[in-house]
Design a protein around this motif. Sequence first.
Motif, mmCIF file in Angstrom:
data_model
loop_
_atom_site.group_PDB
_atom_site.id
_atom_site.type_symbol
_atom_site.label_atom_id
_atom_site.label_comp_id
_atom_site.label_asym_id
_atom_site.label_seq_id
_atom_site.Cartn_x
_atom_site.Cartn_y
_atom_site.Cartn_z
ATOM 1 N N GLU A 253 0.827 -1.202 0.000
ATOM 2 C CA GLU A 253 0.000 0.000 0.000
ATOM 3 C C GLU A 253 0.862 1.253 0.000
ATOM 4 O OE1 GLU A 253 -2.648 -0.169 3.289
ATOM 5 O OE2 GLU A 253 -3.603 -2.053 2.669
ATOM 6 N N VAL A 254 1.941 1.251 0.796
ATOM 7 C CA VAL A 254 2.832 2.418 0.859
ATOM 8 C C VAL A 254 3.480 2.662 -0.496
ATOM 9 C CG1 VAL A 254 4.981 3.289 1.856
ATOM 10 C CG2 VAL A 254 3.263 2.225 3.327
ATOM 11 N N LEU A 255 3.908 1.590 -1.167
ATOM 12 C CA LEU A 255 4.562 1.762 -2.475
ATOM 13 C C LEU A 255 3.572 2.258 -3.521
ATOM 14 C CD1 LEU A 255 7.014 -1.279 -2.676
ATOM 15 C CD2 LEU A 255 7.452 1.073 -1.974
ATOM 16 N N ARG A 256 2.298 1.846 -3.396
ATOM 17 C CA ARG A 256 1.295 2.376 -4.326
ATOM 18 C C ARG A 256 1.120 3.884 -4.123
ATOM 19 N NH1 ARG A 256 -1.493 -2.551 -3.384
ATOM 20 N NH2 ARG A 256 -2.742 -1.572 -1.717
ATOM 21 N N ASP A 257 1.101 4.332 -2.859
ATOM 22 C CA ASP A 257 1.004 5.762 -2.582
ATOM 23 C C ASP A 257 2.238 6.496 -3.089
ATOM 24 O OD1 ASP A 257 -1.421 5.326 -1.363
ATOM 25 O OD2 ASP A 257 -0.567 5.198 0.670
ATOM 26 N N ARG A 258 3.387 5.839 -2.945
ATOM 27 C CA ARG A 258 4.648 6.462 -3.378
ATOM 28 C C ARG A 258 4.646 6.688 -4.884
ATOM 29 N NH1 ARG A 258 9.519 4.269 -5.180
ATOM 30 N NH2 ARG A 258 11.374 5.531 -4.712
#
Length: 408
Positions: A253-258
């Motif tokens: 999820e964090v990498l998608r936001d990134r």
Amino acid sequence: MTASSPRYGISRWTGEFVNRRQEWRYRRYVRDTTATQLRTSLLAGAALFLAFGFSDYTLVGSGPRLAVLLGLRVTMVVFAAAVVIAVHIRPQLADRTWPVNTVLAMAMTVVILLVPIRPETLNTQIPALMVVVISIYLFIPNRVPWMFAQSQFLGVGFVAALLVWAPGHLRLVPTVVLLLVLANTVGLLTAMRLAYLRREQFALLREERLANARLLREVAERQRLQERFERLAREDELTGLCSRRRFFELAAEVLRDRRRGDGETAVCMIDVDHFKAINDRHGHAAGDAALVAFGSRCANVLREPDIIARLGGEEFVVLLPQTDLDGARDVAERLREAIACEPVASPAGPLPLTATLGVSLVHPGECDIEPALNRADAALYEGKAAGRDRVVFSDAAGKPGTPFYADR
């Protein structure tokens, strides 16, 4: 030997449970119903007995015989009313045999005494006798053996009264005996069958309730296990930190936001120094205490969006969203200092605790956390080889392959 239902243990002769405890449960279960039925039966019977006092007057007129009849009827009615009041106050009296059987014995005595007092009405007394016998079995709540005993008392007493006080009506004795046998047979078989069916219904209901209770316990246990499995899937059971599986879900999820332009992301691999020696020297309880303290100290340092997880054993990982190289260096050093700030209290006494940290940035274009974890893990091993209790960066200037040792 008592014939009984093999499944529920109900005697086919008495219609009762062979197991006394089960019979007690049944009687307690039907207590309120039995008490209501007993009160209704006694009131109805007493009212009928009292009402027949008018027929006594029309048949025998005023005189000693009427006084005797009215005295017997009033005595029976008063006692019946007393039992009704007592059962209303204490319904558990309906479970006992003496209240109902005392009233019945008095009523049967009155019926028997009608023979010498009113011998001229035998043609109407005999049908009434049959009605009373059937009523004993069907309408008055009592145990089957006592029903039979009361009916025999009435029948034998009535026939004896015919023989002693009505010798002119001896021709009626065979008829009365046959009618009594018929009424007792029908009434007894019906009472036994009803008692059996009521207890069978109770046993089925109890069996169903027990099955439902077991099912509810199984459902609750499965729900508890499911919640535990879900919790274990989300967090580590010992430290309360994120589990390995949950970490990778959150990292994705964090990498998608990134990728949507949410800034840089850093990864920090942490390994407790000499943890195997702690376990070997002080025991697993001490090792568990060290891991719990480790997780608590790390959680106190991290920010709310930071994610810390236990990957397994003494190996942990921290994901630092929106964190550049300088920020990752600052967080990693504060983590190292917090871990080593003081000895950990354990069953084996105070234990010194240190950790080695490997840090890496997630490179632009990386859609998976694994490459950054591998770089951080390589930096971690660099730090362990260099003496432990330190922070090592895999890319000091954002370029992979250039180890950087944080100042201590």
